[in-house]
Design an enzyme around this catalytic site. Sequence first.
Site, PDB file in Angstrom:
ATOM      1  CG  HIS A 131     -21.935   4.323   3.116  1.00 35.17           C
ATOM      2  ND1 HIS A 131     -22.722   3.379   2.507  1.00 35.17           N
ATOM      3  CD2 HIS A 131     -20.730   4.263   2.502  1.00 35.17           C
ATOM      4  CE1 HIS A 131     -22.021   2.751   1.572  1.00 35.17           C
ATOM      5  NE2 HIS A 131     -20.809   3.276   1.552  1.00 35.17           N
TER       6      HIS A 131
ATOM      7  CE  LYS B 135      -4.824  19.183  16.703  1.00 30.56           C
ATOM      8  NZ  LYS B 135      -4.098  18.074  17.204  1.00 30.56           N
TER       9      LYS B 135
ATOM     10  CB  CYS C 248      -4.069  20.058  38.451  1.00 27.44           C
ATOM     11  SG  CYS C 248      -5.829  19.724  38.545  1.00 27.44           S
TER      12      CYS C 248
ATOM     13  CD  GLU D 215      -4.193  15.452  14.750  1.00 25.15           C
ATOM     14  OE1 GLU D 215      -4.928  14.689  15.382  1.00 25.15           O
ATOM     15  OE2 GLU D 215      -3.524  16.350  15.295  1.00 25.15           O
TER      16      GLU D 215
ATOM     17  CD  GLU E 267      -7.184  19.817  20.024  1.00 25.18           C
ATOM     18  OE1 GLU E 267      -7.196  19.473  21.203  1.00 25.18           O
ATOM     19  OE2 GLU E 267      -6.350  19.389  19.201  1.00 25.18           O
TER      20      GLU E 267
ATOM     21  CE  LYS F 139       0.651  19.215  24.686  1.00 27.16           C
ATOM     22  NZ  LYS F 139       0.175  19.206  23.299  1.00 27.16           N
TER      23      LYS F 139
ATOM     24  CG  ASN G  84      -2.242  16.368  38.548  1.00 21.10           C
ATOM     25  OD1 ASN G  84      -3.365  16.263  38.057  1.00 21.10           O
ATOM     26  ND2 ASN G  84      -1.137  16.055  37.891  1.00 21.10           N
ATOM     27  N   GLY G  85      -4.939  14.887  40.293  1.00 23.98           N
ATOM     28  CA  GLY G  85      -5.391  13.489  40.222  1.00 23.98           C
ATOM     29  C   GLY G  85      -6.823  13.398  40.702  1.00 23.98           C
TER      30      GLY G  85
ATOM     31  NE  ARG H 243       0.700  18.988  34.530  1.00 19.49           N
ATOM     32  CZ  ARG H 243       1.253  17.855  34.135  1.00 19.49           C
ATOM     33  NH1 ARG H 243       2.229  17.883  33.263  1.00 19.49           N
ATOM     34  NH2 ARG H 243       0.860  16.713  34.605  1.00 19.49           N
TER      35      ARG H 243
ATOM     36  CD1 TRP I  29      -8.820  20.849  32.184  1.00 18.37           C
ATOM     37  CD2 TRP I  29      -9.388  18.969  33.249  1.00 18.37           C
ATOM     38  NE1 TRP I  29      -9.725  20.171  31.404  1.00 18.37           N
ATOM     39  CE2 TRP I  29     -10.087  19.011  32.032  1.00 18.37           C
ATOM     40  CE3 TRP I  29      -9.589  17.884  34.097  1.00 18.37           C
ATOM     41  CZ2 TRP I  29     -10.963  18.017  31.625  1.00 18.37           C
ATOM     42  CZ3 TRP I  29     -10.464  16.880  33.704  1.00 18.37           C
ATOM     43  CH2 TRP I  29     -11.141  16.952  32.469  1.00 18.37           C
TER      44      TRP I  29
HETATM   45  O1  M6R Z   1      -0.069  12.989  25.790  1.00 17.01           O
HETATM   46  P1  M6R Z   1      -0.879  12.079  24.903  1.00 17.01           P
HETATM   47  O2  M6R Z   1      -0.335  12.008  23.534  1.00 17.01           O
HETATM   48  O3  M6R Z   1      -1.107  10.731  25.500  1.00 17.01           O
HETATM   49  O4  M6R Z   1      -2.287  12.802  24.815  1.00 17.01           O
HETATM   50  C1  M6R Z   1      -3.350  12.236  24.122  1.00 17.01           C
HETATM   51  C2  M6R Z   1      -4.446  13.244  23.875  1.00 17.01           C
HETATM   52  O5  M6R Z   1      -4.923  13.753  25.091  1.00 17.01           O
HETATM   53  C3  M6R Z   1      -3.984  14.414  23.011  1.00 17.01           C
HETATM   54  O6  M6R Z   1      -3.436  13.978  21.804  1.00 17.01           O
HETATM   55  C4  M6R Z   1      -5.160  15.370  22.721  1.00 17.01           C
HETATM   56  O7  M6R Z   1      -6.116  14.741  21.925  1.00 17.01           O
HETATM   57  C5  M6R Z   1      -4.672  16.661  22.061  1.00 17.01           C
HETATM   58  N1  M6R Z   1      -5.283  17.794  22.684  1.00 17.01           N
HETATM   59  C6  M6R Z   1      -4.984  16.750  20.624  1.00 17.01           C
HETATM   60  O8  M6R Z   1      -4.549  17.934  20.057  1.00 17.01           O
END
Ligand code: M6R
Length: 616
Positions: free
Chosen positions: A512, A493, A2, A489, A496, A611, A99-100, A27, A73
């Site tokens: 496989h 991308k 959050c 990766e 998400e 984020k 937040n937490g 966030r 969030w």
């Molecule tokens: O802030 P961080 O790099 O520790 O975050 C890790 C993941 O939460 C972050 O990379 C997440 O997978 C992204 N949304 C990917 O695009």
Amino acid sequence: MCGIVGYIGHRQAYDILIKGLKRLEYRGYDSAGIALSDSDYRVYKCKGKVSDLEAQTKDQNINGKIGMGHTRWATHGEPNDSNAHPHKSMNGKFVIIHNGIIENYGKLKQGLEKEGYTFYSETDTEVLANLIEFYYINNRKNGNSFTPEDAVRAALNMVEGAYGLVILCEDNPGQMIAARKGSPLVIGIGKDEYFIASDATPIVEYTNSVIYLNDDDIAVIDDKGLSLKNLKNIPQKPAIHKIDLELSEIEKNGFEHYMLKEIYEQPRAIRDTYRGRLNFESKFLRLGGLHNVFKQLTEANRIIIIACGTSWHAGIVGEYLFEEFTRIPTEVEYASEFRYRNPVINKGDLVIAISQSGETADTLAAIQLAKKAGAIVIGVCNVVGSSIPRETSAGVFTHAGPEIGVASTKAFTAQVTVLTMMAMAIGQANKGLTNQEFTDLIDELYVIPDKIEKILEKSEKIKEIALKIADSTNSLYLGRGYLFPVALEGALKLKEISYIHAEGYPAAEMKHGPIALIDEKMPVIVLATKDHSYDKIVSNIQEVKARKGVIIAIVTEGDTTIKEMADYVIEVPHSDFALAPLLTVIPLQLLSYFIAVERGCNVDQPRNLAKSVTVE
Ligand code: M6R
């Protein structure tokens, strides 16, 4: 997860809070709310975005020189109006934003229910608001001078879990209390005014003097200024830092989305990340942040990389680099698995924690575990002042600049740049690399940003390909060697931000299992630049083709063989194969971006995501 913002001073708080919430919206964006205080306090909150909150407050009384705001969030309870923050205690004495996660909230709630407390939301935060109030009211019954701060301290001593909190008390309308454990909080210090936020982005417009709260800190701010104590009521000396962040860095600057801006910023981000560390003319490389531990690094028996999400993918590239350049055995672990599976960690092992935000809860916990076991722990982080760099004894910052789009792009390439330099520096020192290999790599790394610029010039062509496959429901990403983590990766991308199911695989693993999925509706994105496994990847492409899969191949400029087989090709400049991830990931980022835009998705704030993941 959050976002929290607070203000106390001589200005009207409302505009500062709304602007701050918009900056923090990355966030979490399930609901938003504010509380404003004059002689009393008023709470406005709703499900949805900050813009919905703005609409709701249009005709309301928004006066108040003290206030706090929250963008959520959801952890406990679905996103709706009553679960939105701020939360009021039952008798209205306290209002809080959080937040937490309060892990023992169930037990605390039962105890409060026995005392007659009732609850209107499903949140752990409301439990905390009531716990604070319970201590406050009960301790004042006998006429003693128990303060709101005392009540906050008493309640927080009962709490298990993580929190960044801002609290107002009806009886002290000129006071604001902030507390931190596990979830970040920064206090900005202006002239006769204070700003509180989850990160510096809402603050930078007003002041660059900040205090980063430490775990167990409780800050009380009123007309006398700021006082800082810990959970044991022991005064703490606030350390004032200067933040080095320009407002323009957190704005879109003409781009339609932050993600696109951040993709385009990659040449700059990589140059900033190696500037001052790598000297192209003298072929010199030095990572100042590792100076104190460098000898131990070169002598490490084992390297363990811990991270989550995209940072974990950068970690796999790191594994390949470290093993190749330094010959030190390296493994990569999801931080969330590492922290709970009783891993073997020996004294003298080198643990590298990678995190853009520097706040990821699982990565932080994994660091603490590794430290306890006697490992040397170093951080690779992007956000200065965040928890991970403060938790690690050495490290290297990526200088990607603020990354606001939830999908990580420039942070990934900056992380890979740092890992490449670390592997090169250790490899030079322990003779894993010859002098010639080392200087060749310096030359190659130096020109990577120019090569990325050339790829970015092809964005229109990548957009055309994106439009052709935007209706797909599934997709497969294949790569070998250094390009396997790039396949992972690329798939992350796409899923998400566009919600298309995507899987990344080592190309040879396709037969496989995943090959069963391939038909004429299945786009298969193949990373097929020229390296020592080129012939093998050509065979993999043929296998896909034989099953009528739609092939989008990322190839080296001038490739003719794959051009004849693939449905679409995107060319990238030639590079040393160890550096190819830095180039080949760019078209994959653009492809996902254009597909998501075409599908009408919210690119910067994809559903269900946030984020920085400060809960486990
Ligand atoms: O802030 P961080 O790099 O520790 O975050 C890790 C993941 O939460 C972050 O990379 C997440 O997978 C992204 N949304 C990917 O695009």
